[in-house]
Design a protein around this motif. Structure first.
Motif, PDB file in Angstrom:
ATOM      1  N   GLU A 159       0.870  -1.178   0.000  1.00  0.00           N
ATOM      2  CA  GLU A 159       0.000   0.000   0.000  1.00  0.00           C
ATOM      3  C   GLU A 159       0.907   1.229   0.000  1.00  0.00           C
ATOM      4  O   GLU A 159       1.685   1.436   0.941  1.00  0.00           O
ATOM      5  N   VAL A 160       0.810   2.020  -1.059  1.00  0.00           N
ATOM      6  CA  VAL A 160       1.826   3.059  -1.260  1.00  0.00           C
ATOM      7  C   VAL A 160       1.373   4.436  -0.801  1.00  0.00           C
ATOM      8  O   VAL A 160       2.187   5.359  -0.742  1.00  0.00           O
ATOM      9  N   GLY A 161       0.096   4.602  -0.470  1.00  0.00           N
ATOM     10  CA  GLY A 161      -0.307   5.897   0.038  1.00  0.00           C
ATOM     11  C   GLY A 161      -1.804   6.133  -0.087  1.00  0.00           C
ATOM     12  O   GLY A 161      -2.588   5.219  -0.380  1.00  0.00           O
ATOM     13  N   PHE A 162      -2.127   7.384   0.168  1.00  0.00           N
ATOM     14  CA  PHE A 162      -3.517   7.852   0.131  1.00  0.00           C
ATOM     15  C   PHE A 162      -3.493   9.058  -0.813  1.00  0.00           C
ATOM     16  O   PHE A 162      -3.556  10.218  -0.375  1.00  0.00           O
ATOM     17  N   PRO A 163      -3.335   8.808  -2.120  1.00  0.00           N
ATOM     18  CA  PRO A 163      -3.002   9.894  -3.042  1.00  0.00           C
ATOM     19  C   PRO A 163      -4.066  10.980  -3.139  1.00  0.00           C
ATOM     20  O   PRO A 163      -3.740  12.136  -3.456  1.00  0.00           O
ATOM     21  N   ALA A 164      -5.319  10.648  -2.823  1.00  0.00           N
ATOM     22  CA  ALA A 164      -6.357  11.681  -2.908  1.00  0.00           C
ATOM     23  C   ALA A 164      -6.284  12.631  -1.716  1.00  0.00           C
ATOM     24  O   ALA A 164      -6.872  13.719  -1.743  1.00  0.00           O
ATOM     25  N   ASP A 216       1.954  11.931  -1.604  1.00  0.00           N
ATOM     26  CA  ASP A 216       1.552  10.556  -1.928  1.00  0.00           C
ATOM     27  C   ASP A 216       1.188  10.453  -3.410  1.00  0.00           C
ATOM     28  O   ASP A 216       1.543   9.485  -4.090  1.00  0.00           O
ATOM     29  N   PHE A 217       0.465  11.457  -3.906  1.00  0.00           N
ATOM     30  CA  PHE A 217       0.084  11.448  -5.321  1.00  0.00           C
ATOM     31  C   PHE A 217       1.345  11.448  -6.189  1.00  0.00           C
ATOM     32  O   PHE A 217       1.499  10.639  -7.104  1.00  0.00           O
ATOM     33  N   GLU A 218       2.257  12.361  -5.860  1.00  0.00           N
ATOM     34  CA  GLU A 218       3.496  12.477  -6.648  1.00  0.00           C
ATOM     35  C   GLU A 218       4.299  11.174  -6.589  1.00  0.00           C
ATOM     36  O   GLU A 218       4.844  10.705  -7.590  1.00  0.00           O
ATOM     37  N   PHE A 219       4.328  10.567  -5.396  1.00  0.00           N
ATOM     38  CA  PHE A 219       5.076   9.321  -5.227  1.00  0.00           C
ATOM     39  C   PHE A 219       4.497   8.208  -6.109  1.00  0.00           C
ATOM     40  O   PHE A 219       5.227   7.494  -6.806  1.00  0.00           O
ATOM     41  N   VAL A 220       3.178   8.079  -6.093  1.00  0.00           N
ATOM     42  CA  VAL A 220       2.547   7.023  -6.911  1.00  0.00           C
ATOM     43  C   VAL A 220       2.853   7.274  -8.389  1.00  0.00           C
ATOM     44  O   VAL A 220       3.195   6.352  -9.140  1.00  0.00           O
ATOM     45  N   ARG A 221       2.762   8.521  -8.797  1.00  0.00           N
ATOM     46  CA  ARG A 221       3.054   8.843 -10.203  1.00  0.00           C
ATOM     47  C   ARG A 221       4.497   8.475 -10.539  1.00  0.00           C
ATOM     48  O   ARG A 221       4.777   7.943 -11.605  1.00  0.00           O
ATOM     49  N   ARG A 222       5.418   8.765  -9.642  1.00  0.00           N
ATOM     50  CA  ARG A 222       6.833   8.453  -9.942  1.00  0.00           C
ATOM     51  C   ARG A 222       7.047   6.955 -10.057  1.00  0.00           C
ATOM     52  O   ARG A 222       7.773   6.495 -10.925  1.00  0.00           O
ATOM     53  N   LEU A 223       6.392   6.215  -9.184  1.00  0.00           N
ATOM     54  CA  LEU A 223       6.543   4.744  -9.276  1.00  0.00           C
ATOM     55  C   LEU A 223       6.112   4.265 -10.656  1.00  0.00           C
ATOM     56  O   LEU A 223       6.775   3.435 -11.282  1.00  0.00           O
ATOM     57  N   ILE A 224       4.975   4.818 -11.126  1.00  0.00           N
ATOM     58  CA  ILE A 224       4.435   4.342 -12.409  1.00  0.00           C
ATOM     59  C   ILE A 224       5.245   4.935 -13.569  1.00  0.00           C
ATOM     60  O   ILE A 224       5.723   4.203 -14.452  1.00  0.00           O
ATOM     61  N   ASP A 225       5.435   6.247 -13.548  1.00  0.00           N
ATOM     62  CA  ASP A 225       6.094   6.912 -14.696  1.00  0.00           C
ATOM     63  C   ASP A 225       7.545   6.486 -14.839  1.00  0.00           C
ATOM     64  O   ASP A 225       8.076   6.439 -15.946  1.00  0.00           O
ATOM     65  N   VAL A 266      -3.665   1.572  -3.112  1.00  0.00           N
ATOM     66  CA  VAL A 266      -3.853   2.919  -2.549  1.00  0.00           C
ATOM     67  C   VAL A 266      -5.190   2.972  -1.823  1.00  0.00           C
ATOM     68  O   VAL A 266      -6.146   2.281  -2.184  1.00  0.00           O
ATOM     69  N   LEU A 267      -5.214   3.810  -0.809  1.00  0.00           N
ATOM     70  CA  LEU A 267      -6.411   3.928   0.036  1.00  0.00           C
ATOM     71  C   LEU A 267      -7.267   5.086  -0.447  1.00  0.00           C
ATOM     72  O   LEU A 267      -6.746   6.129  -0.866  1.00  0.00           O
ATOM     73  N   THR A 268      -8.578   4.900  -0.386  1.00  0.00           N
ATOM     74  CA  THR A 268      -9.469   6.027  -0.661  1.00  0.00           C
ATOM     75  C   THR A 268     -10.747   5.914   0.159  1.00  0.00           C
ATOM     76  O   THR A 268     -11.221   4.812   0.449  1.00  0.00           O
ATOM     77  N   GLN A 269     -11.268   7.086   0.515  1.00  0.00           N
ATOM     78  CA  GLN A 269     -12.598   7.103   1.128  1.00  0.00           C
ATOM     79  C   GLN A 269     -13.636   6.997   0.012  1.00  0.00           C
ATOM     80  O   GLN A 269     -13.323   7.165  -1.162  1.00  0.00           O
ATOM     81  N   ASP A 314     -11.993   9.784  -7.893  1.00  0.00           N
ATOM     82  CA  ASP A 314     -11.462  10.232  -9.189  1.00  0.00           C
ATOM     83  C   ASP A 314      -9.965  10.544  -9.093  1.00  0.00           C
ATOM     84  O   ASP A 314      -9.171  10.148  -9.952  1.00  0.00           O
ATOM     85  N   THR A 315      -9.569  11.254  -8.046  1.00  0.00           N
ATOM     86  CA  THR A 315      -8.136  11.565  -7.878  1.00  0.00           C
ATOM     87  C   THR A 315      -7.328  10.279  -7.731  1.00  0.00           C
ATOM     88  O   THR A 315      -6.222  10.150  -8.254  1.00  0.00           O
ATOM     89  N   THR A 316      -7.904   9.322  -7.014  1.00  0.00           N
ATOM     90  CA  THR A 316      -7.231   8.035  -6.812  1.00  0.00           C
ATOM     91  C   THR A 316      -6.957   7.361  -8.156  1.00  0.00           C
ATOM     92  O   THR A 316      -5.836   6.877  -8.411  1.00  0.00           O
ATOM     93  N   PHE A 317      -7.954   7.350  -9.015  1.00  0.00           N
ATOM     94  CA  PHE A 317      -7.754   6.702 -10.325  1.00  0.00           C
ATOM     95  C   PHE A 317      -6.794   7.507 -11.203  1.00  0.00           C
ATOM     96  O   PHE A 317      -6.042   6.924 -11.989  1.00  0.00           O
ATOM     97  N   ASP A 318      -6.789   8.826 -11.034  1.00  0.00           N
ATOM     98  CA  ASP A 318      -5.792   9.636 -11.775  1.00  0.00           C
ATOM     99  C   ASP A 318      -4.382   9.237 -11.340  1.00  0.00           C
ATOM    100  O   ASP A 318      -3.470   9.114 -12.151  1.00  0.00           O
ATOM    101  N   ALA A 319      -4.228   9.075 -10.034  1.00  0.00           N
ATOM    102  CA  ALA A 319      -2.892   8.718  -9.517  1.00  0.00           C
ATOM    103  C   ALA A 319      -2.431   7.380 -10.084  1.00  0.00           C
ATOM    104  O   ALA A 319      -1.242   7.168 -10.327  1.00  0.00           O
ATOM    105  N   LEU A 320      -3.373   6.481 -10.300  1.00  0.00           N
ATOM    106  CA  LEU A 320      -3.007   5.110 -10.707  1.00  0.00           C
ATOM    107  C   LEU A 320      -2.955   4.908 -12.220  1.00  0.00           C
ATOM    108  O   LEU A 320      -2.619   3.805 -12.674  1.00  0.00           O
ATOM    109  N   LYS A 321      -3.274   5.947 -12.984  1.00  0.00           N
ATOM    110  CA  LYS A 321      -3.342   5.802 -14.456  1.00  0.00           C
ATOM    111  C   LYS A 321      -2.048   5.180 -14.980  1.00  0.00           C
ATOM    112  O   LYS A 321      -0.950   5.618 -14.671  1.00  0.00           O
TER     113      LYS A 321
END
Ligand code: KIV
Ligand code: ZN
Length: 562
Positions: free
Chosen positions: A68-73, A78-87, A99-102, A109-116
């Motif tokens: 579990e890498v963060g709560f990007p929303a 956390d958002f930037e970190f997830v993007r770096r892992l993927i990019d 990733v965690l989301t409420q 929506d932000t969560t799915f953006d982070a994971l694109k």
């Protein structure tokens, strides 16, 4: 203590036919690390992206397949970190990021953006279901809570369908599960899985958090067994645990709950997390290891685990932390040291680990045996002997150990601290090898016969040289006899031992002698490349301690010796 009566006992679960107490754990569960999310959310100074990357590398190297890498929303870093892992293509193909989301649309929506663009990703949806949160935080009835969960599940499913390039895993947590009535927890989870079932990858992860540890671990195990029996679509679910450590039993709770039927365990390395922490995966994993079960995580990286976790969390490790602390394989107590020494000495060639006071072999975690035994005023004879043997090769006979331990005890008590290996060696030399450098054996000859050995030897002490002759059974006895003949004293050889100080052919020999002179005992230790010379040196050292050199070397030498 005042105030106890404002608390109520936790209601036990009615499960008279519970099965888990007679189950055994036979394999490692699916592990999920939440260090980068739950662990990070609990820090005074949350990790920056670079620190998260360092921790990520560690988690991958230790062997986690679900992280579990963060709560990007909820967090920019956390958002930037997830993007770096993927990019930056940092995620191995066999690792799933989570990733965690409420359950709110904008957050989803932000969560799915982070994971694109992620190859494998797990979306972890949660909402709180406990009685106290329903009543005082959300001010909603049960249906209101179910509606939040179902709406969130629908939104997540919708985004999953819109992003088919990712291999999606879905996870739902009824947060504060341990404070939720079991039938209601099942109702909420059934409602969520009804939305997802048949539309998403199976199994769906149902995570049952002990968000706050509220009862003894057996109660959590009952909750899990009850839940597994009553939840719908059990075959399509992976039941996951997420225990916090408020009562200090997070590991025990997770272990019993695995016995109760759970498949997966979330936690953190060394237990960082909200309040008293998350379940410590090092402890639970090493508990499995110590039972002969492969934890499927590489704890041989223990030094790196400790280094990285303490660095990124800025929290020191307790020296008695299970398996990882600096002192957990160390014995100071004399009886423990003695038992460990005996078990380790006889271990060679044995298949199974069975060593008193050491639940596992420290070497499996990259620890050396040097750390196992440390000496202070609590230590007995075994500890100091062990250190001399393992650091300097001296295998002290028992009668030397007994004498030496008295000196060690006195030194440790007067300094009121631990004695290092170097200090112990210095004390040993001072006590049993005093004057060794003044001794010289110039020439000797031995004639051996069945009844006795005869020696003729030229010995020097502090440049005064004397010639002696004597006989006896063995070198030591013959030398004592030779000395007695010219000195006017009558030493008796009480004990003798010798061994080589190494395995090489040219290794030095150590000889230990105990002499009795006028009813008093003296011990000397001689070291020499020549196995016949070592006992002569040992005897001269013992004689020097008895202040018995004057008879042979004269008053001047005797004075210089003292
Ligand atoms: O402790 C908890 O309940 C959590 C959830 C978000 C799973 O961390
Ligand atoms: Zn948590």
């Amino acid at each position: 203590m005042q105030g106890f009566n404002k608390y109520r006992p936790f209601n036990p679960v009615s499960l008279p036919d519970r099965q888990w107490p007679s189950k055994q754990i036979t394999q490692a569960p699916r592990w999920a690390s939440v260090d980068l999310r739950d662990g990070n959310q609990a820090l005074i100074d949350p990790m920056d992206v670079e620190q998260k990357l360092e921790l990520w590398d560690l988690l991958v190297d230790v062997g986690f397949k679900e992280i579990e890498v963060g709560f990007p929303a909820a967090s920019g870093p956390d958002f930037e970190f997830v993007r770096r892992l993927i990019d930056e293509d940092r995620i191995p193909d066999d690792v799933t990021i989570q990733v965690l989301t409420q359950a709110r649309e904008v957050l989803i929506d932000t969560t799915f953006d982070a994971l694109k663009g992620a190859k494998n990703a797990c979306v972890h949806l949660y909402n709180s279901t406990s009685t106290v949160q329903r009543r005082d935080v959300f001010k909603l009835d049960k249906q209101g809570i179910i509606d939040i969960a179902v709406r969130g599940a629908e939104l997540v499913l919708d985004r999953v369908k819109a992003n088919p390039e990712t291999n999606w895993i879905l996870q739902y947590s009824p947060e504060s599960f341990t404070g939720t009535e079991l039938p209601f927890a099942v109702e909420v989870v059934d409602a969520v899985t009804q939305v997802w079932s048949g539309h998403v990858n199976s199994p769906i992860i149902v995570n049952l958090p002990s968000t706050v540890e509220m009862a003894t671990p057996n109660v959590y195990a009952d909750q899990i067994e009850w839940f597994c029996r009553n939840v719908a679509r059990r075959d399509e679910l992976c039941i996951s645990l997420h225990t916090h450590n408020d009562r200090g039993c997070a590991v025990a709770a997770a272990e019993l709950a695995v016995m109760a039927g759970a498949d997966r365990v979330e936690g953190t390395l060394l237990g960082n997390g909200e309040r008293t922490g998350n379940m410590d995966i090092v402890t639970m994993g090493m508990n499995l290891f110590s039972q002969g079960i492969d934890p499927k995580l590489n704890f041989a990286l223990m030094d790196r685990i400790i280094h990285t976790i303490t660095k990124v969390t800025n929290i020191a490790l307790h020296p008695r932390h299970p398996y990882a602390g600096e002192l957990v394989f160390t014995a100071f107590s004399g009886s423990h040291q003695d038992a460990i020494k005996k078990c380790l000495d006889k271990r060679e060639g044995e298949d199974f680990w069975d060593v008193a006071y050491l639940p596992i072999d420290p070497a499996d975690l990259g620890r050396s045996y040097q750390e196992v035994i440390r000496v202070n005023s609590q230590s007995g004879k075994g500890g100091a002997a062990w250190i001399l043997q393992h650091n300097y090769g001296f295998d002290l006979p028992r009668w030397v150990q007994v004498e030496f331990s008295a000196s060690v005890q006195a030194e440790a008590e007067s300094t009121a601290r631990e004695l290092s290996a170097e200090e112990l060696y210095a004390l040993f030399c001072e006590r049993f090898m005093q004057g060794a450098t003044k001794i010289a054996i110039h020439n000797y000859s031995i004639q051996r016969s069945d009844s006795a050995d005869q020696i003729s030897v030229e010995i020097g002490y502090d440049h005064v040289v004397r010639e002696l002759q004597g006989d006896g059974r063995g070198m030591a006895e013959a030398f004592v006899d030779a000395y007695a003949q010219v000195s006017g004293i009558n030493p008796a050889l009480i004990s003798y031992a010798e061994h080589s100080l190494g395995t090489d052919t040219d290794a030095e020999a150590a000889a230990y002698v105990e002499l009795s002179i006028d009813g008093k005992r003296y011990i000397g230790v001689g070291v020499d490349r020549d196995l016949s010379v070592a006992p002569m040196k040992a005897i001269l050292i013992a004689l020097e301690q008895a202040q018995a050199l004057a008879g042979v070397f004269g008053e001047q030498v005797a004075l210089s010796a003292n």
